[in-house]
Motif scaffolding. Sequence first.
Motif, mmCIF file in Angstrom:
data_model
loop_
_atom_site.group_PDB
_atom_site.id
_atom_site.type_symbol
_atom_site.label_atom_id
_atom_site.label_comp_id
_atom_site.label_asym_id
_atom_site.label_seq_id
_atom_site.Cartn_x
_atom_site.Cartn_y
_atom_site.Cartn_z
ATOM 1 N N PRO A 100 1.560 5.378 2.620
ATOM 2 C CA PRO A 100 0.685 5.805 1.525
ATOM 3 C C PRO A 100 1.066 5.124 0.209
ATOM 4 O O PRO A 100 2.251 4.983 -0.105
ATOM 5 C CB PRO A 100 0.916 7.321 1.450
ATOM 6 N N ILE A 101 0.055 4.707 -0.534
ATOM 7 C CA ILE A 101 0.270 4.059 -1.826
ATOM 8 C C ILE A 101 -0.490 4.835 -2.894
ATOM 9 O O ILE A 101 -1.701 5.043 -2.777
ATOM 10 C CB ILE A 101 -0.241 2.600 -1.818
ATOM 11 N N GLU A 148 -8.085 -1.266 2.334
ATOM 12 C CA GLU A 148 -7.285 -0.649 3.396
ATOM 13 C C GLU A 148 -6.653 0.677 2.975
ATOM 14 O O GLU A 148 -6.264 1.478 3.821
ATOM 15 C CB GLU A 148 -6.172 -1.603 3.856
ATOM 16 N N HIS A 149 -6.524 0.888 1.649
ATOM 17 C CA HIS A 149 -5.818 2.083 1.162
ATOM 18 C C HIS A 149 -6.695 2.866 0.170
ATOM 19 O O HIS A 149 -6.490 2.786 -1.043
ATOM 20 C CB HIS A 149 -4.499 1.675 0.499
ATOM 21 N N GLU A 189 -4.199 4.306 -8.712
ATOM 22 C CA GLU A 189 -4.245 3.309 -9.785
ATOM 23 C C GLU A 189 -3.655 1.989 -9.305
ATOM 24 O O GLU A 189 -2.576 1.958 -8.710
ATOM 25 C CB GLU A 189 -3.473 3.787 -11.025
ATOM 26 N N LEU A 190 -4.386 0.924 -9.557
ATOM 27 C CA LEU A 190 -3.881 -0.426 -9.320
ATOM 28 C C LEU A 190 -3.903 -1.153 -10.655
ATOM 29 O O LEU A 190 -4.944 -1.259 -11.296
ATOM 30 C CB LEU A 190 -4.719 -1.175 -8.288
ATOM 31 N N PRO A 205 -13.007 2.148 -11.293
ATOM 32 C CA PRO A 205 -12.331 3.335 -11.852
ATOM 33 C C PRO A 205 -10.837 3.390 -11.530
ATOM 34 O O PRO A 205 -10.072 4.047 -12.239
ATOM 35 C CB PRO A 205 -13.077 4.508 -11.195
ATOM 36 N N LYS A 206 -10.427 2.706 -10.455
ATOM 37 C CA LYS A 206 -9.025 2.750 -10.038
ATOM 38 C C LYS A 206 -8.188 1.614 -10.626
ATOM 39 O O LYS A 206 -6.958 1.657 -10.552
ATOM 40 C CB LYS A 206 -8.919 2.661 -8.510
ATOM 41 N N VAL A 207 -8.841 0.597 -11.163
ATOM 42 C CA VAL A 207 -8.133 -0.622 -11.550
ATOM 43 C C VAL A 207 -7.991 -0.731 -13.063
ATOM 44 O O VAL A 207 -8.954 -0.553 -13.809
ATOM 45 C CB VAL A 207 -8.854 -1.880 -11.009
#
Length: 289
Positions: free
Chosen positions: A18-19, A39-40, A45-46, A68-70
């Motif tokens: 998990p990441i 894949e994840h 957050e990235l 929204p995650k980056v």
Amino acid sequence: MHISVLQEEFLSFFRNRPIRRFVDGTLGAGGHSLALLQEHPEIEELIGIDQDTNALAIAKERLNDFAPKVRFVHANFEELKKIVGHQTEIDGIFLDLGVSSMQLDQEARGFSFLRDGPLDMRMNPHETLTAEDIINSWPEVDLAQIFYELGEERRSRQAAKAIVQARRKERIRTTGKLAEIISSVIYRRGKIHPATLIFQALRLAVNRELEVITALLPDAIDLLAPGGRLGVISFHSLEDRIVKETFKKNPSIQILTKKPLVAEYQESRQNPRARSAKLRFCEKLPQTI
């Protein structure tokens, strides 16, 4: 189209793990990050860092579905701790070192002797020092030194002397002119162009690449959560040596790649840049009291 090097190998080190937070310190066109996000889905957050504004623009478009995650950051990855925050633990960090195929393909960036363009070589266009500055103002002895140390060019003194003699007549402004001068004193070795190692040395000097990666790697390891993983792709021996030695000397990690992973035959055939790529991975050990 930009092709991500060793993408499947990169993904394999994060499968079934998990990441929550991930840092791509060399976002480029976003290929590795896109594959990881796909894949994840659990990623919260990235953080994508790149000093090339053109690359960031491409990555933003490519990663639009995950916007929204980056968090996109225009900076050199040497500022990693400042960007991420000292108290934050990261589950994974990835670095794809060196110049990208996108940068090489743009003659205006001046990275390649195969395309005549200005002697620039800045990964961050906002920096001031260019390859033209170095070639036209550095003393002959300093030129010879960087050609030998950063380019591992055996005829470094001859190249430096030829450049200094040529610039006395007129300023050297283009990649084509520099390659012509170098070719007059360094001869082709098989398929390797005479200017290859000199151009490598100039790029490393302009962007302080070895200095930056030497300082960055311990910071990256510090930021990892226990069990977090750091992966680094390098493209020449000087970079790979720094990664190898840093991993070996750091007692807080376990080395996951006793020998660096290299591209399979099919990938090397499809993407020539992959032929010199070496991937190393390490994992942060649990903290002990």
